[in-house]
Design a protein around this motif. Sequence first.
Motif: not given
Length: 193
Positions: A114-120, A125-129
């Motif tokens: 998982v990685t964290t994406i800050a939007y606004g 947290t979003v799953s990534v390969d």
Amino acid sequence: MASKQQVGLKLFGRYSFKDVEVRDISLKDYISLKPVLLPWSGGRHEKRKFEKAKVNIVERLVNKLMRPGKMGGKKQKAIKIVEAAFRIIELETGDNPIQLLVYAIENAGPCEDVTTIAYGGAAYTVSVDVSPLRRIDVALRNIVIGAKNAARNSRMSIEEALAREIILAARNDLGSYAISKRVEIERIAMASR
């Protein structure tokens, strides 16, 4: 003539790289099985990007053992630990320890994270390969951390703990710290899809 000499090289004078295979095709280009007598390249890969993929896989394990603290910078001591652990693996299983290390890395490397994406103002947290190089790094790190934790909390030596961790990870056993960590990471990633 040099290539004929390299074919006969055995790690620590005992373990052959000849029949070692990588089952996971995504890791095949990143697990280097170039024959060496001693896993010590002198850091020639350090200044170039992605060159550590060409470093022998046993040397990468040795380098991970040299974590900051008690073992920081003591490469000869780390090599002795790996050599003793490989002898224990050979005695317990009768298999080539290099092959078991490759199987352990294939099993212990997480495919998703998982990685964290800050939007606004919100963070998601979003799953990534996971890239193959990072899979190997994470697998080696977790194998070493599991061995150090096992040796710290019991009367088991670091050599025995490392051998046990590699054997359990090669068998995909949940008793291994590295395998349980991979399962936990992938479970969190699945929840973040």
